[in-house]
Design an enzyme around this catalytic site. Structure first.
Site, PDB file in Angstrom:
ATOM      1  N   LYS A 185      -2.205  -1.519  -3.919  1.00 39.84           N
ATOM      2  CA  LYS A 185      -3.057  -0.339  -3.839  1.00 39.84           C
ATOM      3  C   LYS A 185      -2.227   0.932  -3.913  1.00 39.84           C
ATOM      4  O   LYS A 185      -1.245   1.005  -3.193  1.00 39.84           O
ATOM      5  CB  LYS A 185      -3.796  -0.404  -2.500  1.00 39.84           C
ATOM      6  CG  LYS A 185      -4.643   0.787  -2.202  1.00 39.84           C
ATOM      7  CD  LYS A 185      -5.258   0.626  -0.846  1.00 39.84           C
ATOM      8  CE  LYS A 185      -5.941   1.932  -0.504  1.00 39.84           C
ATOM      9  NZ  LYS A 185      -6.312   2.019   0.854  1.00 39.84           N
ATOM     10  N   LYS A 216       0.857  -1.184   0.000  1.00 42.70           N
ATOM     11  CA  LYS A 216       0.000   0.000   0.000  1.00 42.70           C
ATOM     12  C   LYS A 216       0.892   1.232   0.000  1.00 42.70           C
ATOM     13  O   LYS A 216       1.685   1.446   0.918  1.00 42.70           O
ATOM     14  CB  LYS A 216      -0.897  -0.004   1.234  1.00 42.70           C
ATOM     15  CG  LYS A 216      -1.761   1.241   1.356  1.00 42.70           C
ATOM     16  CD  LYS A 216      -2.733   1.123   2.513  1.00 42.70           C
ATOM     17  CE  LYS A 216      -3.520   2.405   2.688  1.00 42.70           C
ATOM     18  NZ  LYS A 216      -4.434   2.333   3.840  1.00 42.70           N
TER      19      LYS A 216
END
Ligand code: PBG
Length: 313
Positions: free
Chosen positions: A236, A183
């Site tokens: 992400k 992330k």
């Protein structure tokens, strides 16, 4: 013949719809920067989830907005917290819907960070290790409410092991972990922070989220999470990180999710509203690209629309 030699498929069954829940009844509070997306009360969220499920979207990802925030994020692991209540409702009314819960503290923290913070003369610091038990408690409280999958998104080091240990200890050895493994600290989360009311009150998230410049580090992050017990891993954002997605899938071969984040959605909506792009074509092409890069699952605010478009096509 094009269909015969087509290499990549996209179907509604691979999509997950993120939803934001807050206390109330018949409440739909629109999010300015995300047209069509609302903070929903549990009853409205159930309707939204039913609609997506009927279109073939198998799962939802829940984010909670509590009434009160504090410096220990107590709303995150409250037995009757907003997410816990909503999971119970969804699993009662739609037992076959896959309910995934985002496990993080930022929405519940008065300061908006994903972990505990200590402030001293040198500034503010995230207390990584002290945060782990709170994340583990949060995940266990979601599992107890009936969550099918828990998804830690905080990016503290060691949290997957802490969550796994707590789930096993508290009687949920079969609850899988989808870890937000790679992330990145990204400007593409801007609209989400309005939606989840989780903008950090000071500083930023760069001490715990990843540097957009680093790909090898992303692979190390994923390797660690797998070692600690992750069952599925996530990359992400999605569209600007397709290289990472591809490397994660080819390196580990794990069930891999891509999260098409808030600004990816907002940019398409904004350009489409001006008539500059074809929303449907751009959305489906982007989702297909994520599949081609290696995503098994795509988390997207456009899940409902995409499912409808795929059905029509
Ligand atoms: C919370 C969290 C964030 C997102 C998902 N979980 C925001 C952040 O890290 O600030 C972003 C999702 C999106 O932008 O759609 N830790």
């Amino acid at each position: 013949m094009r269909r015969l030699v087509c290499e990549t498929s996209l179907s509604a069954g691979q999509l997950v719809l993120p939803l934001f829940v807050r206390a109330g009844r018949k409440l739909r509070r629109p999010i300015n920067a995300m047209p069509g997306v609302c903070q929903l009360s549990p009853d409205e969220l159930l309707r939204e989830a039913s609609r997506a499920f009927a279109l073939g979207v198998p799962g939802v990802l829940l984010f909670g907005i509590p009434d009160r925030k504090d410096a220990r994020a107590s709303g995150a692991y409250a037995r009757k917290g907003i997410v816990q209540q909503t999971v119970r409702l969804l699993k009662k009314e739609l037992p076959d819907l896959i309910v995934i819960t985002d496990v993080c503290l930022c929405e519940y923290m008065s300061h908006g960070h994903c972990g505990l913070v200590r402030r001293d003369a040198r500034g503010a610091h995230i207390l990584n290790d002290a945060t782990l038990p709170l994340l583990a408690r949060t995940a266990a409280s979601h599992a107890e409410a009936g969550a099918d999958i828990v998804a830690p998104s905080d990016m503290m080091d060691g949290r997957v092991r802490a969550v796994r240990t707590e789930l096993d200890r508290s009687g949920f050895p079969d609850t899988p972990i989808l870890s937000y493994a790679a992330k990145f600290a990204s400007a593409f989360y801007g609209p989400f922070r309005e939606a989840a009311e989780s903008t950090p009150q000071f500083g930023d998230r760069r001490s715990y989220q990843m540097d957009a410049a680093n790909a090898n580090e992303a692979l190390r992050e994923v390797a660690l999470d797998i070692q600690e017990g992750a069952d599925m891993v996530m990359v992400k954002p999605a569209l600007a990180y397709l290289d990472i997605l591809h490397r994660v899938k080819t390196t580990f071969g794990y069930p891999t999710a891509a999260y098409a984040v808030s600004a990816e959605f907002s940019m398409v909506k904004a350009a489409a509203a001006r008539g500059w792009i074809d929303e449907r074509a751009v959305t489906l092409e982007s989702l297909l690209a994520m599949r081609r890069a290696g995503a098994d699952v795509i988390i997207t605010y456009a899940a409902g629309d995409a499912a409808r478009w795929l059905r029509e096509s």
